[in-house]
Scaffold this active site. Structure first.
Site, PDB file in Angstrom:
ATOM      1  N   LYS A 174     -13.792 -49.637  34.535  1.00 56.30           N
ATOM      2  CA  LYS A 174     -14.079 -49.896  35.947  1.00 56.30           C
ATOM      3  C   LYS A 174     -15.559 -50.251  36.129  1.00 56.30           C
ATOM      4  CE  LYS A 174      -9.768 -48.942  36.362  1.00 56.30           C
ATOM      5  NZ  LYS A 174      -9.216 -47.607  36.556  1.00 56.30           N
ATOM      6  N   ARG A 181     -15.911 -46.172  11.063  1.00 54.39           N
ATOM      7  CA  ARG A 181     -15.130 -45.364  12.007  1.00 54.39           C
ATOM      8  C   ARG A 181     -15.909 -44.132  12.467  1.00 54.39           C
ATOM      9  NH1 ARG A 181     -10.697 -43.409   8.859  1.00 54.39           N
ATOM     10  NH2 ARG A 181     -11.808 -41.458   8.808  1.00 54.39           N
ATOM     11  N   TYR A 219      -4.487 -39.911  38.975  1.00 56.29           N
ATOM     12  CA  TYR A 219      -4.054 -41.257  38.560  1.00 56.29           C
ATOM     13  C   TYR A 219      -2.640 -41.128  37.967  1.00 56.29           C
ATOM     14  CZ  TYR A 219      -4.618 -45.554  35.676  1.00 56.29           C
ATOM     15  OH  TYR A 219      -4.497 -46.778  35.072  1.00 56.29           O
ATOM     16  N   ASP A 222     -11.794 -36.332  36.058  1.00 54.30           N
ATOM     17  CA  ASP A 222     -11.839 -37.787  35.987  1.00 54.30           C
ATOM     18  C   ASP A 222     -12.834 -38.243  37.053  1.00 54.30           C
ATOM     19  OD1 ASP A 222     -11.393 -40.543  36.297  1.00 54.30           O
ATOM     20  OD2 ASP A 222      -9.303 -40.381  35.665  1.00 54.30           O
TER      21      ASP A 222
HETATM   22  C1  LIG Z   1      -8.106 -47.058  35.720  1.00 58.38           C
HETATM   23  C2  LIG Z   1      -8.195 -45.598  35.672  1.00 58.38           C
HETATM   24  C3  LIG Z   1      -7.914 -44.887  34.511  1.00 58.38           C
HETATM   25  C4  LIG Z   1      -7.406 -45.589  33.269  1.00 58.38           C
HETATM   26  O1  LIG Z   1      -8.293 -46.507  32.723  1.00 58.38           O
HETATM   27  P1  LIG Z   1      -7.704 -47.650  31.740  1.00 58.38           P
HETATM   28  O2  LIG Z   1      -8.884 -48.183  31.048  1.00 58.38           O
HETATM   29  O3  LIG Z   1      -7.008 -48.630  32.616  1.00 58.38           O
HETATM   30  O4  LIG Z   1      -6.768 -46.952  30.813  1.00 58.38           O
HETATM   31  C5  LIG Z   1      -8.066 -43.532  34.518  1.00 58.38           C
HETATM   32  N1  LIG Z   1      -8.464 -42.878  35.633  1.00 58.38           N
HETATM   33  C6  LIG Z   1      -8.747 -43.520  36.767  1.00 58.38           C
HETATM   34  C7  LIG Z   1      -9.193 -42.753  37.953  1.00 58.38           C
HETATM   35  C8  LIG Z   1      -8.616 -44.897  36.833  1.00 58.38           C
HETATM   36  O5  LIG Z   1      -8.867 -45.529  37.972  1.00 58.38           O
END
Ligand SMILES: *Cc1c(COP(=O)(O)O)cnc(C)c1O
Length: 396
Positions: free
Chosen positions: A212, A62, A115, A187
């Site tokens: 992504k 961990r 988001y 983000d």
């Molecule tokens: C998809 C996304 C998230 C969340 O990611 P997950 O892996 O689906 O939890 C956070 N911020 C943005 C801008 C996103 O497009």
């Protein structure tokens, strides 16, 4: 980990080269090019002295794992911070970063165009721990200082805005926050570290949904959080205290995705912009929300601060009944109907921000659709969209 001399050389390499070299050390793994998937919880020590003195490189699964660490190091090199932690999803990255930056009694300024699940965390998780959130206009720029309260401790940014693609003046917001000792978080999922590097502009913490473009193949969920010298120890501490880990398989897949992110993003950028331009000439389309288009209201900021664009943008259709939008989407064969994005494939979803935005009005003037332009040939994609528009007209 690469040796010191190697790391110093790496700083001078172009980002595409760094994508290939970062976080890899073939010498350590008998010459194998990729850091292997190391599974494990228990790590054995040869003697009591080693166990008690923590002399080994790892002490417990961990708390550190070669596969996970390789990806952490790669992301740190690309984002330019003091260190990175990995978490099981992008949303977990947002939550952990906010909890590291804030304490009970603090006030958070969250961009209104974040988001949507990020917004939700503010009214669920953060509220529960006594942290109050106000939402602010993404176009606030330096005027955000007027919203600072004595207990404001953090400003969260996401640029361009989720679904609607407003561009934030990040340097102006950072300058205002720094003047008041306020932490800034961003983000950075849309741009990836290839096209925007928040820490280089003074942002304290940069977050990615590695789900992504990092992963890039729609086959994993992962989050990354990179922080500067001031915040990294606190972030790493909280990550450890909460017992966060990610599976080495997921770290391996994300590292594998990273190696080709340069060529993938170049294609997403080129194809996305080509399709955005094509769409802006269509009679069915009122507006295209893509910051790299010169008529986008945030174009000047995008041009000043970003070095490229990914394959995600939205369109506003001229007013038509819902059944016509549905016919458009149902007719598309190459654009899948599904959430998430950043994989190799094209996607389309209808959306409506008016239900949850509170600091700004969402009145786009027609139905809205978000598109992710994948790695398919653009001629095939425009032919697919043309069929969709024919169905839209027939159902109008
Ligand atoms: C998809 C996304 C998230 C969340 O990611 P997950 O892996 O689906 O939890 C956070 N911020 C943005 C801008 C996103 O497009």
């Amino acid at each position: 980990m690469a040796g010191k001399a190697k790391d110093e050389t790496a700083q001078h390499l172009a980002v595409e080269t760094q994508l290939v070299t970062a976080g890899r050390d073939p010498q350590r793994f008998d010459g194998f090019v990729n850091t292997p998937i190391v599974r494990g919880s228990t790590v054995l020590s040869p003697t009591v002295a080693d166990l008690e003195g923590h002399t080994g490189r790892y002490t417990y699964g961990r708390r550190g794992n070669p596969t996970v660490e390789g990806l952490e190091n790669a992301v740190t090199q690309l984002e330019g911070g003091a260190g990175t932690v990995l978490v099981p999803s992008g949303l977990a990255a947002v939550g952990l970063a906010l909890l590291a930056a804030l304490e009970a009694g603090d006030h958070l300024l969250m961009v209104d165009t974040a988001y949507q699940p990020t917004r939700r965390q503010c009214s669920t998780v953060l509220r529960k721990f006594g942290i109050e959130t106000s939402f602010y206009d993404p176009l606030a720029g330096g005027d955000i200082a007027a919203l600072f309260r004595p207990n404001t401790r953090a400003v969260f940014m996401e640029s361009p805005g989720s679904q609607s693609f407003e561009m934030q003046d990040v340097p102006a917001i950072v300058a205002a926050a720094q003047a008041h000792g306020i932490t800034t978080l961003m983000d950075n999922t849309w741009a990836t570290p290839l096209y925007f590097r928040p820490l280089a502009l003074g942002v304290d913490i940069s977050i990615h949904a590695g789900t992504k473009y990092l992963g890039g193949h729609s086959d994993l969920n992962l989050g990354t959080i990179t922080a500067n010298e001031r915040l990294y120890p606190r972030l790493r501490g909280l990550h450890g205290d909460l017992g966060m880990t990610v599976a080495p398989e997921d770290a391996f897949l994300a590292a594998r995705g990273l190696r080709t992110m340069g060529v993938r993003l170049a294609r997403h950028y080129e194809s996305g912009l080509a399709i955005a331009r094509w769409l802006s000439q269509r009679p069915e389309v009122l507006r295209v929300l893509h910051p790299a288009l010169p008529d986008h209201p945030g174009h000047a900021i995008w041009k000043r601060d970003f070095t490229g664009a990914s394959g995600l943008f939205s369109i506003v259709l001229k007013p038509v009944p819902k059944r016509a939008v549905d016919a458009f989407l149902d007719t598309l064969a190459l654009f899948g109907l599904g959430y998430s994005w950043g994989g190799f494939e094209s996607l389309a979803i209808p959306f409506d921000c008016s239900a949850y935005r509170t600091a700004t009005q969402w009145e786009p003037g027609g139905p809205t659709v978000r598109l992710h332009i994948g790695l398919e040939n653009t001629k095939d994609l425009t032919a697919d969209l043309e069929k969709g528009f024919a169905a839209l007209r027939a159902a109008s």
